[in-house]
Design a protein around this motif. Structure first.
Motif, PDB file in Angstrom:
ATOM      1  N   ALA A  43      -3.389  11.088   6.826  1.00  0.00           N
ATOM      2  CA  ALA A  43      -2.304  12.445   7.280  1.00  0.00           C
ATOM      3  C   ALA A  43      -1.556  12.557   7.460  1.00  0.00           C
ATOM      4  O   ALA A  43      -0.110  13.277   7.536  1.00  0.00           O
ATOM      5  N   PHE A  88       6.430  10.569   6.780  1.00  0.00           N
ATOM      6  CA  PHE A  88       6.926  10.060   5.910  1.00  0.00           C
ATOM      7  C   PHE A  88       7.988  11.491   5.373  1.00  0.00           C
ATOM      8  O   PHE A  88       9.181  11.419   5.425  1.00  0.00           O
ATOM      9  N   THR A 115       3.021   2.104  -3.426  1.00  0.00           N
ATOM     10  CA  THR A 115       2.486   2.133  -4.424  1.00  0.00           C
ATOM     11  C   THR A 115       1.792   3.657  -3.657  1.00  0.00           C
ATOM     12  O   THR A 115       1.742   3.956  -4.912  1.00  0.00           O
ATOM     13  N   GLY A 116       1.733   3.908  -3.024  1.00  0.00           N
ATOM     14  CA  GLY A 116       1.413   5.264  -3.128  1.00  0.00           C
ATOM     15  C   GLY A 116      -1.078   4.936  -2.283  1.00  0.00           C
ATOM     16  O   GLY A 116      -0.818   5.887  -2.681  1.00  0.00           O
ATOM     17  N   ALA A 117      -1.324   3.536  -2.342  1.00  0.00           N
ATOM     18  CA  ALA A 117      -2.024   3.468  -2.038  1.00  0.00           C
ATOM     19  C   ALA A 117      -2.600   3.858  -0.549  1.00  0.00           C
ATOM     20  O   ALA A 117      -3.672   4.103  -0.554  1.00  0.00           O
ATOM     21  N   TRP A 118      -2.160   4.031  -0.457  1.00  0.00           N
ATOM     22  CA  TRP A 118      -1.930   4.365   1.498  1.00  0.00           C
ATOM     23  C   TRP A 118      -1.781   6.216   1.789  1.00  0.00           C
ATOM     24  O   TRP A 118      -1.573   6.521   1.788  1.00  0.00           O
ATOM     25  N   GLU A 119      -2.799   6.449   1.955  1.00  0.00           N
ATOM     26  CA  GLU A 119      -3.656   8.319   2.091  1.00  0.00           C
ATOM     27  C   GLU A 119      -4.169   8.217   3.246  1.00  0.00           C
ATOM     28  O   GLU A 119      -4.644   8.154   3.862  1.00  0.00           O
ATOM     29  N   ALA A 164       1.060  -1.054   0.200  1.00  0.00           N
ATOM     30  CA  ALA A 164       0.041   0.390  -0.040  1.00  0.00           C
ATOM     31  C   ALA A 164       0.812   1.667  -0.126  1.00  0.00           C
ATOM     32  O   ALA A 164       1.107   1.900  -0.545  1.00  0.00           O
ATOM     33  N   VAL A 165       2.036   1.055   0.881  1.00  0.00           N
ATOM     34  CA  VAL A 165       2.839   2.344   0.740  1.00  0.00           C
ATOM     35  C   VAL A 165       3.941   2.691  -0.228  1.00  0.00           C
ATOM     36  O   VAL A 165       3.894   3.755  -0.721  1.00  0.00           O
TER      37      VAL A 165
END
Lengths: 261, 666
Positions: free
Chosen positions: B350, B356, B344-348, B341-342
């Motif tokens: 705040a 990060f 690939t940027g799928a984890w959003e 998830a991280v």
């Protein structure tokens, strides 16, 4: 729509800053570099507009070879291609000189929108973006927090932007495209860099332009005399005595010396 | 008076019809078993190969198989009663292999264990003992599942478990009854009843949790080993567990091995405090995904079968992986899903994104300017490491920036100075990358690990000592991907090694001077009260909290306890050592903002306070910071919170300068 984001590479926030021996700049050895934060917000705005309306995000950045790493970072976050204006004398140019380089690289791209941070974290002049707009002969607005675009595909695309004024006031403005907007930090949430982004960025186009091929550098209009560290004034006073007397002395001092009461 | 022992009765011959019927039924049962089992094997084999899997050395694998499968050691040790009941069933199954082979061979007149012969009689009694034990065991497990109903079995009753229990019970009863059967009809009926039960049992195995009968011995034998060993990413298209195509053969095998016992759920800090995460459901979710979509699917793993929210509630405390009796390695799975998830940027998230970004630009997990660390070093005159000292004292983010962490570092410094051990701190340090590693950000982890390795190599560091178990673990194990880290140890290990010298001092504020403590502290600091004679009788009770990354991750349990024993009477919380309950900070969760449900730290702090101890001793700055708030929430009378380094430093003579400041602040 085609969006160009002009980005500056600046010393990392934690970097130990030392003034160079000629007092005209900072010592660059041992410095680590990062993307100027307001530019990072400009990039984020551009990426979100692209995600909403489609199109292309192109990065333009001027500076020596090390700037390539910052352009790659922008590509890793989702920009489509980059233009690196290779210039080793960036520090010797004033805001006009830098804007001339950027304008020369941006003009042939004929973008619908040019975004850049409202100022740089190192010099903080806040001029490059607006001078760039003048050189491109485009309308501009500064201190922008949010951008909305209506009928993005048509040549009559309109921008609706939220502008920060002082004391918590905001202004909503409308303007035509193409335009130049300078972006204020904090309007969006920035995205983090990902492994996939970095790997994909390797295959993205990063074109270099030689600064000298973009026209001779104009003599700077504003000349830097020298830079100095701010004077440190240690003015802490410890008031001795029992609490009651100390408090009385403190009130007196706040009245007579600090003049805040 | 001797009781005549009954003999096992078997039919002496079978008619052709019976032979044919048995052959047909056995073939049908086996075919039905294979028809269901083959697709599972195929899905496992068609999964991605484990790139960093090595079969050798075999020693560990053989030992694990012997200890965990044959001896059922883990099954019994972590849940003694149900574990023993299970072991009895398992051992009976092993004993019944010979019985069953003989049972089938009998049909075709080639029985090899005639009940009247001496070996046959002996074996039948041997098997009968196991049959009795097994019947008792399965009855106990049945009562537990259907009447006691522990929480971790879930709300719904598993009827298939009931059916299986019934079949096993029937297998044993039909065998035992044959010892008392009279008349050929009864004997024949019992034989057929036993046989039919067996043939019914076989096809039920593959699509129920009883698949673990077949798979879990293999899973335990083939496990990756180590603890929470996060596999390497291979090639440019590997971002962790994104979709089915990323599940490896070992992961798939583990997903199919789950026996749904719920030990992972029982011990999970997230699940125990009202979060969505249930480690058992993570594994079963992967199994459901494989069943529905297969190992080549591109559909994201986080979605229909596993929730992203749940995966990011894990503190990576490792209780699940430690408890699992069938060799499932939960952490590589959970961290793997986070990586997917991280990376690939799928984890959003705040908080996550902010965290990060702070580490992308800055040096520490707390997001403070590096100059704060420099100021701390300068103010306390900590020597800089120049390659000549014995130890590099690694401050870590907590030790360098957090006020409580700094106190722990200074206590350790006091001990180091007293012991005349040379040490120095690095001029520059970055976060080891522990929280981003556990959150699945491989890009950032690599940048931090490489940058730190470079600093350590250029400073010629040979030995590191740290107050943070997370730093220790990450430096020693996780950095290996990017270079050769120096030797590293946690301060509990160092302090335990120097107990002999430290023992000479009076460590408590009110500890009795025991005989045998020859080296009494010559003079207490002027500001320190002499223990009164009454106080001398009392010993302070200290409860030690095992940090997950020191205990389960590093297997260090006795060393910090030895240090605690210097200062007071060690008391244990109900959950301690391998079963210790997390403080809630691990896995990057300390940086992700408020949690859902009850706070993990509050649950643990209440448990520690309930021991009646007046001091809670921690050995990790993250545990310390979590308990600081949680104990404060308990109001007045809450135990005092210290690190073991502070306990060790307590009794050491003050140097005059620091003594004055302590008096001034007291």
């Amino acid at each position: 729509m085609k969006i160009i984001v002009a980005i500056k590479q600046v010393p990392e926030r934690d970097a130990p800053l030392r003034i160079a021996s000629d007092a005209k700049g900072i010592e660059e050895r041992e410095l680590q570099w990062a993307m100027n934060e307001p530019d990072a917000y400009a990039l984020e705005e551009a990426l979100q507009l692209k995600e909403k309306h489609g199109g292309e995000v192109v990065i333009v950045s001027a500076g020596p070879e090390r700037v390539g790493a910052t352009i790659r970072e922008a590509l890793a976050k989702g920009a489509d291609r980059g233009i690196h204006i290779v210039a080793d004398d960036l520090a010797a140019r004033d805001a006009l000189g830098v804007a001339q380089l950027l304008a020369a690289a941006v003009k042939p791209e004929s973008p619908d929108l040019v975004l850049t941070g409202l100022q740089s974290e190192d010099l903080g002049l806040g001029q490059t973006g607006v001078i760039l707009a003048e050189l491109l002969n485009l309308p501009h607005a500064s201190l922008i927090l949010q951008v909305e675009i209506s009928s993005a595909d048509s040549p009559q695309a309109q921008i609706k932007a939220k502008r920060e004024l002082e004391e918590g006031w905001f202004q909503s403005i409308e303007m035509p495209t193409p335009a130049v907007l300078t972006i204020q930090s904090g309007g969006n949430k920035l995205r983090y860099a990902t492994l996939m982004g970095i790997k994909r960025a390797k295959t993205k186009e990063l074109r270099t332009l030689d600064a000298t091929s973009l026209g001779a550098a104009a003599a700077p209009v504003a000349v830097l005399d020298k830079i100095t560290l701010p004077q440190k004034k240690k003015s802490t006073q410890i008031i001795p005595g029992a609490a009651k007397e100390a408090a009385a002395t403190l009130v007196e001092k706040l009245k007579s010396e600090a003049r805040v009461l | 008076m001797t009781l005549p022992l009954p003999t096992l009765a078997e039919p002496d011959h079978f008619s052709l019809g019976e032979k044919l019927l048995f052959a047909a039924l056995a073939a049908a049962s086996l075919a039905s078993f294979l028809r269901r089992f083959a697709p599972i094997v195929s899905r496992i084999l068609h999964a991605k190969k484990d790139a960093d899997f090595h079969l050798f050395p075999l020693g560990r694998r053989i030992w694990d198989f012997f200890w965990e499968v044959l001896c059922q050691a883990k099954v019994i040790r972590q849940r003694p009663l149900p574990g023993l009941a299970h072991a009895l069933v398992f051992w009976a199954f092993c004993a019944f292999v010979v019985v069953t082979l003989n049972h089938c061979a009998l049909v075709f007149g080639s029985g090899f264990l005639a009940p009247a012969s001496a070996p046959g009689r002996a074996y039948s009694y041997f098997a009968a003992l196991f049959a009795l034990a097994c019947a008792a065991g399965i009855l106990g497990l049945f009562v537990r599942r259907f009447f006691l109903r522990p929480r971790w079995f879930g709300k719904d009753l598993s009827w298939e478990s009931g059916l299986i229990a019934l079949l096993i019970f029937a297998l044993m009863v039909t065998y035992l009854a044959a010892f008392f059967a009279h008349g050929p009809l009864a004997v024949r009926s019992l034989w057929w009843a036993h046989t039919l039960t067996l043939l019914l049992f076989l096809p039920i195995i593959p699509h129920t949790k009883h698949l673990h009968l077949v798979l879990s011995p293999v899973t335990i034998f083939l496990s990756r080993g180590g603890f929470s060993r996060i596999p390497l990413l291979h090639g440019d298209e590997d971002f962790g567990l994104v979709a089915g195509k990323d599940l490896t053969q070992i992961a798939a095998l583990q997903a199919y091995s789950c026996v749904e016992c719920g030990r992972c759920t029982e011990h999970c800090p997230a699940n125990n405090t009202g979060k969505t995460l249930n480690p058992k459901d993570v594994v079963l979710g992967l199994r459901a995904y494989l069943n529905a979509l297969g190992p080549a699917s591109e559909e994201p793993l986080l979605g229909r079968y596993n929730a992203q929210e749940a995966v990011f509630q894990c503190t990576t405390c490792g209780a699940c992986e430690f408890q699992c009796p069938v060799g499932i390695e939960h952490l590589p799975l959970i961290v793997g899903l986070r990586r997917g998830a991280v990376n690939t940027g799928a984890w959003e998230d705040a908080h996550g994104a902010k965290f990060f970004l702070a580490l992308e630009k800055g040096s520490n997990a707390l997001g403070l300017p590096a100059s704060e660390r420099e100021k701390f070093i300068e103010k306390n005159a900590l020597p800089l490491f120049d390659g000549t000292q014995e130890y590099c004292l690694w401050l870590g983010c907590m030790g360098g920036y957090d006020p409580r962490g700094r106190e722990i570092v200074l206590a350790l410094v006091k001990v180091l100075r007293y012991l005349k051990v040379s040490f120095g701190v690095l001029r520059k340090e970055k976060c080891t990358g522990d929280p981003v590693r556990r959150l699945g950000n491989d890009l950032l982890f690599q940048q931090l690990a490489e940058s730190n390795l470079e600093t350590l190599t250029s400073s010629k560091t040979k030995k590191i000592i740290s107050i943070c178990p997370h730093c220790v673990r990450t430096i020693q194990e996780d950095w290996k991907e990017f270079g050769l880290p120096p030797a590293v140890e946690h301060h509990s290990e160092f302090l335990a090694r120097h107990l002999g010298v430290l023992k000479g001092h009076d460590f408590s504020r009110a500890e009795s001077s025991q005989e045998g403590r020859v080296l009494q502290v010559p003079s207490l600091g002027p500001g320190k009260a002499q223990p009164s004679s009454e106080q001398k009788e009392e010993t302070e009770k200290v409860v030690f909290h095992d940090p997950c990354y020191l205990g389960r991750y590093r297997n260090i349990y006795d060393e910090p306890r030895a240090v605690v024993s210097l200062a007071g009477e060690l008391v244990e919380a109900p959950r301690h050592k391998e079963r210790s309950f997390c403080c809630g900070a691990g896995g990057g969760l300390a940086f992700l903002g408020e949690e859902k449900g009850q706070r993990v730290s509050h649950a643990r702090a209440a448990e520690l306070a309930a021991t009646g101890a007046s001091v809670v001793a921690a050995a990790c700055p993250f545990c310390n910071t979590m308990f600081r708030d949680a104990l404060a929430a308990q109001g007045p009378g809450a135990p005092e919170l210290v690190d073991i380094a502070q306990l060790a430093a307590r009794g050491l003579p003050q140097n005059p300068a620091s003594n004055q400041t302590e008096n001034a602040s007291a």
